[in-house]
Write a protein that holds these residues in place. Structure first.
Motif, PDB file in Angstrom:
ATOM      1  N   GLY A 276       8.987  -2.660   0.925  1.00  0.00           N
ATOM      2  CA  GLY A 276       9.976  -3.451   1.636  1.00  0.00           C
ATOM      3  C   GLY A 276      10.145  -3.029   3.080  1.00  0.00           C
ATOM      4  N   GLY A 277      10.187  -1.713   3.331  1.00  0.00           N
ATOM      5  CA  GLY A 277      10.290  -1.216   4.699  1.00  0.00           C
ATOM      6  C   GLY A 277       8.937  -1.095   5.366  1.00  0.00           C
ATOM      7  N   LEU A 278       8.047  -0.283   4.760  1.00  0.00           N
ATOM      8  CA  LEU A 278       6.725  -0.046   5.339  1.00  0.00           C
ATOM      9  C   LEU A 278       5.668   0.041   4.253  1.00  0.00           C
ATOM     10  CD1 LEU A 278       8.851   2.367   6.799  1.00  0.00           C
ATOM     11  CD2 LEU A 278       7.044   2.071   8.484  1.00  0.00           C
ATOM     12  N   TRP A 279       4.474  -0.458   4.572  1.00  0.00           N
ATOM     13  CA  TRP A 279       3.285  -0.320   3.723  1.00  0.00           C
ATOM     14  C   TRP A 279       2.223   0.362   4.575  1.00  0.00           C
ATOM     15  CZ3 TRP A 279       1.654  -3.864  -0.691  1.00  0.00           C
ATOM     16  CH2 TRP A 279       0.346  -3.618  -1.113  1.00  0.00           C
ATOM     17  N   ASN A 280       1.632   1.447   4.061  1.00  0.00           N
ATOM     18  CA  ASN A 280       0.638   2.189   4.833  1.00  0.00           C
ATOM     19  C   ASN A 280      -0.699   2.262   4.124  1.00  0.00           C
ATOM     20  OD1 ASN A 280      -0.193   3.985   7.090  1.00  0.00           O
ATOM     21  ND2 ASN A 280      -0.489   5.424   5.408  1.00  0.00           N
ATOM     22  N   ASN A 281      -1.759   1.874   4.865  1.00  0.00           N
ATOM     23  CA  ASN A 281      -3.139   2.081   4.428  1.00  0.00           C
ATOM     24  C   ASN A 281      -3.899   3.005   5.362  1.00  0.00           C
ATOM     25  OD1 ASN A 281      -2.839   0.282   2.294  1.00  0.00           O
ATOM     26  ND2 ASN A 281      -3.658  -1.455   3.430  1.00  0.00           N
ATOM     27  N   GLY A 282      -3.244   3.445   6.436  1.00  0.00           N
ATOM     28  CA  GLY A 282      -3.933   4.239   7.452  1.00  0.00           C
ATOM     29  C   GLY A 282      -3.280   5.586   7.666  1.00  0.00           C
ATOM     30  N   THR A 283      -2.909   5.872   8.904  1.00  0.00           N
ATOM     31  CA  THR A 283      -2.222   7.106   9.255  1.00  0.00           C
ATOM     32  C   THR A 283      -0.856   6.745   9.819  1.00  0.00           C
ATOM     33  OG1 THR A 283      -4.305   8.231   9.763  1.00  0.00           O
ATOM     34  CG2 THR A 283      -2.289   9.193  10.654  1.00  0.00           C
ATOM     35  N   LEU A 284       0.193   7.200   9.143  1.00  0.00           N
ATOM     36  CA  LEU A 284       1.558   6.845   9.515  1.00  0.00           C
ATOM     37  C   LEU A 284       2.372   8.117   9.701  1.00  0.00           C
ATOM     38  CD1 LEU A 284       3.965   4.831   9.796  1.00  0.00           C
ATOM     39  CD2 LEU A 284       4.195   4.956   7.301  1.00  0.00           C
ATOM     40  N   VAL A 285       3.040   8.241  10.853  1.00  0.00           N
ATOM     41  CA  VAL A 285       3.917   9.375  11.139  1.00  0.00           C
ATOM     42  C   VAL A 285       5.279   8.830  11.572  1.00  0.00           C
ATOM     43  CG1 VAL A 285       4.300  11.437  12.536  1.00  0.00           C
ATOM     44  CG2 VAL A 285       1.973  10.814  11.853  1.00  0.00           C
ATOM     45  N   LEU A 286       6.345   9.312  10.931  1.00  0.00           N
ATOM     46  CA  LEU A 286       7.702   8.983  11.330  1.00  0.00           C
ATOM     47  C   LEU A 286       8.390  10.254  11.808  1.00  0.00           C
ATOM     48  CD1 LEU A 286       6.984   6.943   8.788  1.00  0.00           C
ATOM     49  CD2 LEU A 286       9.363   6.298   9.062  1.00  0.00           C
TER      50      LEU A 286
ATOM     51  N   ILE B 242       9.104   2.930   1.379  1.00  0.00           N
ATOM     52  CA  ILE B 242       7.760   3.134   1.932  1.00  0.00           C
ATOM     53  C   ILE B 242       6.749   3.106   0.799  1.00  0.00           C
ATOM     54  CG2 ILE B 242       6.245   4.699   3.208  1.00  0.00           C
ATOM     55  CD1 ILE B 242       8.785   5.992   4.398  1.00  0.00           C
ATOM     56  N   LEU B 243       5.677   2.333   0.954  1.00  0.00           N
ATOM     57  CA  LEU B 243       4.550   2.382   0.034  1.00  0.00           C
ATOM     58  C   LEU B 243       3.365   3.026   0.735  1.00  0.00           C
ATOM     59  CD1 LEU B 243       3.062   1.797  -2.586  1.00  0.00           C
ATOM     60  CD2 LEU B 243       2.536  -0.486  -1.701  1.00  0.00           C
ATOM     61  N   ALA B 244       2.981   4.228   0.264  1.00  0.00           N
ATOM     62  CA  ALA B 244       1.766   4.874   0.738  1.00  0.00           C
ATOM     63  C   ALA B 244       0.645   4.450  -0.196  1.00  0.00           C
ATOM     64  CB  ALA B 244       1.941   6.392   0.740  1.00  0.00           C
TER      65      ALA B 244
ATOM     66  N   GLY C 169      11.850   3.983  -5.627  1.00  0.00           N
ATOM     67  CA  GLY C 169      12.890   3.412  -4.787  1.00  0.00           C
ATOM     68  C   GLY C 169      12.733   3.772  -3.324  1.00  0.00           C
ATOM     69  N   GLY C 170      12.598   5.066  -3.042  1.00  0.00           N
ATOM     70  CA  GLY C 170      12.463   5.508  -1.657  1.00  0.00           C
ATOM     71  C   GLY C 170      11.040   5.462  -1.163  1.00  0.00           C
ATOM     72  N   ILE C 171      10.153   6.221  -1.849  1.00  0.00           N
ATOM     73  CA  ILE C 171       8.760   6.352  -1.412  1.00  0.00           C
ATOM     74  C   ILE C 171       7.850   6.274  -2.626  1.00  0.00           C
ATOM     75  CG2 ILE C 171       7.086   7.809  -0.208  1.00  0.00           C
ATOM     76  CD1 ILE C 171       9.493   9.238   1.107  1.00  0.00           C
ATOM     77  N   GLY C 172       6.813   5.454  -2.552  1.00  0.00           N
ATOM     78  CA  GLY C 172       5.783   5.390  -3.580  1.00  0.00           C
ATOM     79  C   GLY C 172       4.457   5.864  -3.015  1.00  0.00           C
ATOM     80  N   VAL C 173       3.814   6.817  -3.702  1.00  0.00           N
ATOM     81  CA  VAL C 173       2.554   7.392  -3.220  1.00  0.00           C
ATOM     82  C   VAL C 173       1.485   7.161  -4.281  1.00  0.00           C
ATOM     83  CG1 VAL C 173       1.406   9.451  -2.331  1.00  0.00           C
ATOM     84  CG2 VAL C 173       3.867   9.169  -1.995  1.00  0.00           C
ATOM     85  N   LEU C 174       0.509   6.303  -3.995  1.00  0.00           N
ATOM     86  CA  LEU C 174      -0.557   6.028  -4.949  1.00  0.00           C
ATOM     87  C   LEU C 174      -1.663   7.068  -4.844  1.00  0.00           C
ATOM     88  CD1 LEU C 174      -0.813   2.130  -4.892  1.00  0.00           C
ATOM     89  CD2 LEU C 174       0.725   3.628  -6.172  1.00  0.00           C
ATOM     90  N   GLN C 175      -2.633   6.986  -5.787  1.00  0.00           N
ATOM     91  CA  GLN C 175      -3.635   8.051  -5.918  1.00  0.00           C
ATOM     92  C   GLN C 175      -4.465   8.270  -4.665  1.00  0.00           C
ATOM     93  OE1 GLN C 175      -5.318   6.835  -9.948  1.00  0.00           O
ATOM     94  NE2 GLN C 175      -5.567   9.049  -9.999  1.00  0.00           N
ATOM     95  N   ALA C 176      -4.746   7.198  -3.931  1.00  0.00           N
ATOM     96  CA  ALA C 176      -5.603   7.322  -2.750  1.00  0.00           C
ATOM     97  C   ALA C 176      -4.835   7.761  -1.511  1.00  0.00           C
ATOM     98  CB  ALA C 176      -6.300   5.991  -2.481  1.00  0.00           C
TER      99      ALA C 176
END
Length: 362
Positions: free
Chosen positions: A240-250, A267-269, A296-303
């Motif tokens: 909902g907030g952010l979806w990342n497939n690359g390099t993301l720094v906050l 955030i979806l990593a 809810g806050g952050i989801g981190v998938l295997q890759a």
């Protein structure tokens, strides 16, 4: 002996090169040296030419054309003034458009409002871009060059596929600085911003954007750094907030009150790396907690991998992993996970240690 390299068009830098190695040095010329910015007299500073003054131009479509013809202009709008663009504004040479906070450029809903061509530097100051649509990519702004938005707003734009507000591609940079706002835009991916290139986003708000597939606020497929930014009240099925497939720094950011009906509301990593430094992730989840998906806050998938330093994850809601749901490697350093809720398991953290992935807490 080193020789001068071919002219790169930047009058405020010089290069040395070696026949074997090519250009090996980029040196800024002395600050204060005279230069030309388009047809405008300027001075060099930090390796860039900046016009000494911008000519006053009327707040009209012709005024925009006149400013672009000479390299820039300051729009004489004393009050907020809407300029309806009857044709797409294509920036194909270096330009500064200074709207003073009163220039509103509105499209007709059939194409991108502003297009920045490859290898072109454009600066928009105090401008609102709205009313773009009818395109697959970049409803408000389609950027292939180097775009700097200062004290500007991108809102009310739509793209069918990606980048409702802004679509930025290539190896160049997109910069949002000093209070830029991206709000109320929509697309399938990256309702607010879709980044394929290198983007630095500072002191900004990305809020109220919608994606029908993923990345309500921001979808990153490149390299993205968010400094002192708030990403809030965006929505998408995932990320909902952010979806990342690359390099993301906050850095020093807030990710809050975003909605992800199917999961990873904050955030979806999905792939790549996510790093949070002194960032708050709070209040993200579905509209109805009874229908919550994972993370809810952050989801981190295997890759993907995620690193949180001195950050705070709280009051997020999910079916599992209220704060963080992880299949990938996660490292938490001096980070607080508190007050999150999960309907099934892992109110704070749900970690599936798969394929050698680790959860490291320090």
């Amino acid at each position: 002996q080193p020789q001068l390299c071919p002219d790169d068009g930047n009058v405020c830098t010089s290069y040395a090169c070696d026949p074997a190695d090519g250009c090996v040095m980029n040196t800024s010329l002395q600050d204060g040296l005279p230069c030309l910015f388009g047809d405008l007299a300027g001075v060099c500073g930090a390796g860039e030419c900046e016009p000494e003054t911008l000519p006053l131009v009327p707040c009209s479509e012709q005024g925009i054309a006149d400013a672009m013809a000479v390299g820039g202009g300051k729009f004489a709008c004393d009050v907020p003034t809407k300029v309806v663009a009857t044709a797409q504004i294509v920036i194909d040479d270096e330009v500064i458009l200074d709207g003073g906070g009163n220039l509103i450029i509105e499209g007709d809903g059939t194409e991108s409002v502003v297009v920045v061509s490859p290898n072109v530097k454009a600066k928009l100051r105090g401008v609102k871009v709205t009313g773009g649509g009818g395109v697959d990519f970049g409803g408000g702004i389609y950027n292939e060059g180097t775009l700097t938005l200062t004290n500007s707003i991108v809102s009310g734009n739509v793209a069918r596929i990606a980048g409702g507000g802004i679509y930025s591609t290539g190896m160049l940079s997109l910069h949002l600085e000093d209070g830029a706002i991206v709000t109320g835009n929509a697309a399938a991916y990256g309702g607010g911003i879709y980044n394929l290139g290198t983007a630095t986003v500072s002191d900004c708000t990305v809020s109220g954007n919608i994606a029908s597939s993923g990345g309500g606020g921001v979808y990153n497929d490149g390299t993205l750094m968010l400094n002192n930014c708030t990403v809030s009240e965006n929505s998408a099925p995932y990320g909902g907030g952010l979806w990342n497939n690359g390099t993301l720094v906050l850095n020093n950011g807030i990710v809050a009150q975003n909605v992800g009906e199917w999961g990873a509301a904050g955030i979806l990593a999905y792939e790549g790396t996510v790093t949070l430094n002194s960032t708050v992730v709070t209040g993200n989840g579905p509209v109805d907690p009874a229908t919550a998906g994972p993370a809810g806050g952050i989801g981190v998938l295997q890759a993907a991998t995620a690193t949180l330093n001195r950050s705070f994850v709280s009051a997020n809601v999910a079916s599992s992993g209220g704060g963080i749901a992880s299949e990938g490697a996660v490292t938490l350093t001096s980070t607080t996970i508190a007050g999150n809720y999960a309907k099934v398991d892992g109110g704070g953290i749900s970690s599936a240690v798969l394929g050698g992935k680790d959860l490291n807490v320090r």
